[in-house]
Write an enzyme that holds these catalytic residues in place. Structure first.
Site, PDB file in Angstrom:
ATOM      1  N   GLU A  28     106.377 -67.018 -12.212  1.00  0.00           N
ATOM      2  CA  GLU A  28     104.936 -67.073 -12.483  1.00  0.00           C
ATOM      3  C   GLU A  28     104.341 -65.701 -12.763  1.00  0.00           C
ATOM      4  O   GLU A  28     103.238 -65.590 -13.272  1.00  0.00           O
ATOM      5  CB  GLU A  28     104.152 -67.755 -11.363  1.00  0.00           C
ATOM      6  CG  GLU A  28     104.574 -69.174 -11.087  1.00  0.00           C
ATOM      7  CD  GLU A  28     103.780 -69.814  -9.986  1.00  0.00           C
ATOM      8  OE1 GLU A  28     102.556 -69.597  -9.935  1.00  0.00           O
ATOM      9  OE2 GLU A  28     104.384 -70.522  -9.170  1.00  0.00           O
ATOM     10  N   HIS A  71     106.842 -74.693   1.221  1.00  0.00           N
ATOM     11  CA  HIS A  71     106.739 -75.393  -0.066  1.00  0.00           C
ATOM     12  C   HIS A  71     107.546 -74.691  -1.145  1.00  0.00           C
ATOM     13  O   HIS A  71     107.826 -75.283  -2.182  1.00  0.00           O
ATOM     14  CB  HIS A  71     105.274 -75.536  -0.488  1.00  0.00           C
ATOM     15  CG  HIS A  71     104.653 -74.295  -1.041  1.00  0.00           C
ATOM     16  ND1 HIS A  71     104.213 -73.252  -0.250  1.00  0.00           N
ATOM     17  CD2 HIS A  71     104.406 -73.910  -2.314  1.00  0.00           C
ATOM     18  CE1 HIS A  71     103.718 -72.293  -1.014  1.00  0.00           C
ATOM     19  NE2 HIS A  71     103.814 -72.674  -2.278  1.00  0.00           N
TER      20      HIS A  71
END
Length: 382
Positions: free
Chosen positions: A142, A316
């Site tokens: 990202e 996560h």
């Protein structure tokens, strides 16, 4: 060790243009489900809150910049810690919800939500603290760390605090027979029907892409190696474009080698705990070192650590796994060596290109793949 070393921070570079993919990226982060998943990650959120309170003496009465604030939870934690003013910046439409959350908590006099890219906002003062949850899969996917670097060089006061301050990316060979059983060997006998002809397609579908999943410490065949280290106080954006590290492992048991796993940890250290100049000047390319997965707990200068290691509580981020099409039967004490190169895609800087070369003595192979946000595609395997 493969490290991303620091150089003295320089004036902020001109902001990169906002591409069509950036717009799609920001749109994805407007979805409430993304933020619900992150907020329900108690390891992530509680560690950030603990780190903020641990450094309350450096936050109270100070100006804070939250890069990529999302729903604004970290900004609000900083306000609770006594920050005089918090600039909460996010380019996605979730910033509109953050404004409402700030009002709901009666913090509009302290928390200023700015709906724009950090590279495009106007802030008329320097800040004492930068906080950001910038980590993607495999730490660097990202490419949000570049925005933190931009903010640091443009607004952070000398000696200011950055949270998190340091990060390490780990790599280790793994065994995971259950994954092969569920994804590939299942086709040998399906309700009494032979379907082995499906196995080549099953392997292609299951292993052509890097997999984000949770494994346990029992899946890891050796001590991991550190393939990259980041010092957020000093790292420069150019150092994120590409880096290479070599590795050498010795299997601790006899088991099939099914692939390799990445995970990371981040540390929340104050500026007084920065690495020495000698450490900071190490080359980003070079040999890695073997390290215990829990070696982070032995460092005397580490205050708060957020870990995504297999033996720690799941997050996560999980782990990122690169599976081999064909397992390799390893003997105890057998060596595995090779190199890993990670680089930003020239087409989309938020994607990572991964080139893994490995040699076990019996087999040599090369994998090249591309890691995207939520959409992981292996480019070639041969």
């Amino acid at each position: 060790m493969g490290s991303l070393p620091g150089q003295a921070a320089s004036a902020a570079a001109p902001p990169p243009p906002c591409t069509d993919y950036d717009m799609a990226y920001f749109k994805a982060y407007s979805h409430i489900g993304v933020h619900e998943e992150m907020l329900k990650d108690h390891v992530r959120t509680n560690t950030y809150r603990n780190a903020i309170m641990h450094h309350q003496d450096l936050i109270s009465g100070k100006v804070v910049l939250d890069v990529g604030c999302g729903t604004g939870v970290l900004s609000i934690f900083c306000a609770f810690a006594g920050a005089t003013r918090v600039y909460a910046v996010d380019a996605s439409d979730i910033a509109l919800q953050a404004m409402e959350i700030v009002r709901e908590n009666e913090l509009s006099d302290k928390v200023i939500v700015l709906h724009d890219r950090i590279e495009d906002v106007e802030i008329e003062e320097k800040v004492d603290v930068i906080i950001s949850e910038w980590m993607g899969y495999m730490l660097l996917a990202e490419s949000m760390l570049g925005s933190v670097i931009f903010a640091r060089d443009k607004w952070l006061k000398p000696g200011g605090l950055i949270l998190p301050s340091h990060a390490s990316l780990y790599l280790a060979p793994i065994t995971n027979s259950q994954r092969y059983q569920n994804s590939v060997y299942f086709w040998r006998d399906v309700y009494g029907i032979k379907m082995s002809s499906m196995m080549p397609l099953a392997k292609q579908c299951a292993f052509m892409e890097p997999s984000v999943e949770t494994i346990s410490g029992e899946n890891v065949l050796t001590w991991p190696t550190v393939v990259a280290q980041v010092d957020c106080y000093t790292i420069q954006a150019l150092q994120l474009e590409t880096f290479t590290a070599t590795f050498k492992y010795t299997s601790m048991l006899q088991a099939p080698l099914h692939g390799f796993a990445f995970w990371f940890d981040v540390e929340f250290n104050g500026p007084v705990r920065q690495k020495s100049k000698k450490q900071a000047s190490q080359s980003m390319d070079g040999n890695t070192q073997n390290a215990s997965p829990s070696n982070k707990k032995k460092k005397s200068d580490v205050s708060i650590v957020l870990s995504t290691a297999p033996e720690d509580a799941p997050t996560h981020w999980q782990q990122t796994l690169l599976y081999l099409f064909e397992p390799i039967e390893l003997k105890k004490d057998q060596n595995i060596e090779g190199s890993i190169t990670i680089s930003q895609s020239q087409q989309h800087a938020r994607f990572l290109n991964i080139c893994l070369k490995y040699f076990t003595g019996d087999q040599c192979d090369l994998y090249k793949m591309n890691l995207k946000k939520m959409d992981l595609v292996r480019l070639t395997a041969k």
